[in-house]
Design a protein around this motif. Sequence first.
Motif, PDB file in Angstrom:
ATOM      1  N   ASP A 116       0.844  -1.190   0.000  1.00 24.36           N
ATOM      2  CA  ASP A 116       0.000   0.000   0.000  1.00 24.36           C
ATOM      3  C   ASP A 116       0.884   1.246   0.000  1.00 24.36           C
ATOM      4  O   ASP A 116       1.986   1.231   0.539  1.00 24.36           O
ATOM      5  CB  ASP A 116      -0.897   0.020   1.238  1.00 24.36           C
ATOM      6  CG  ASP A 116      -1.979  -1.048   1.184  1.00 24.36           C
ATOM      7  OD1 ASP A 116      -2.211  -1.633   0.108  1.00 24.36           O
ATOM      8  OD2 ASP A 116      -2.600  -1.300   2.237  1.00 24.36           O
ATOM      9  N   GLN A 117       0.397   2.312  -0.590  1.00 18.25           N
ATOM     10  CA  GLN A 117       1.081   3.597  -0.652  1.00 18.25           C
ATOM     11  C   GLN A 117       2.319   3.603  -1.566  1.00 18.25           C
ATOM     12  O   GLN A 117       3.115   4.535  -1.522  1.00 18.25           O
ATOM     13  CB  GLN A 117       1.473   4.105   0.740  1.00 18.25           C
ATOM     14  CG  GLN A 117       0.293   4.256   1.684  1.00 18.25           C
ATOM     15  CD  GLN A 117      -0.778   5.204   1.145  1.00 18.25           C
ATOM     16  OE1 GLN A 117      -0.476   6.299   0.688  1.00 18.25           O
ATOM     17  NE2 GLN A 117      -2.026   4.783   1.183  1.00 18.25           N
TER      18      GLN A 117
ATOM     19  N   THR B 164      -3.239   2.355  -6.420  1.00 17.64           N
ATOM     20  CA  THR B 164      -4.308   1.720  -5.666  1.00 17.64           C
ATOM     21  C   THR B 164      -4.605   0.364  -6.289  1.00 17.64           C
ATOM     22  O   THR B 164      -4.235   0.088  -7.441  1.00 17.64           O
ATOM     23  CB  THR B 164      -5.592   2.579  -5.647  1.00 17.64           C
ATOM     24  OG1 THR B 164      -6.021   2.798  -6.989  1.00 17.64           O
ATOM     25  CG2 THR B 164      -5.355   3.918  -4.982  1.00 17.64           C
TER      26      THR B 164
END
Length: 84
Positions: free
Chosen positions: A31-32, A70
Amino acid sequence: MPITLKLYAFLSDYLPAEARRSNAVALDVPDQTTVAALIASRALPPRLVHLVLLNGQFVPPQERGARTLTAGDVLAIWPPIAGG
């Protein structure tokens, strides 16, 4: 998080052998993860990363360090190429 990375022209040499025919590989990234971080993690030479599209939209060089991926994103990258 799952994403798809597509590399075109001679950048496909940076894909696993089994993915070169389709120019695409499914990846699981943290994530990120930013566009720039993914490019660096795949050892793509910055001078060869020219046109970058995230889900079909152009990502300018100055935005790649801030644009996060994402789940389900498709990141497509082309090198600088000449011709029509």
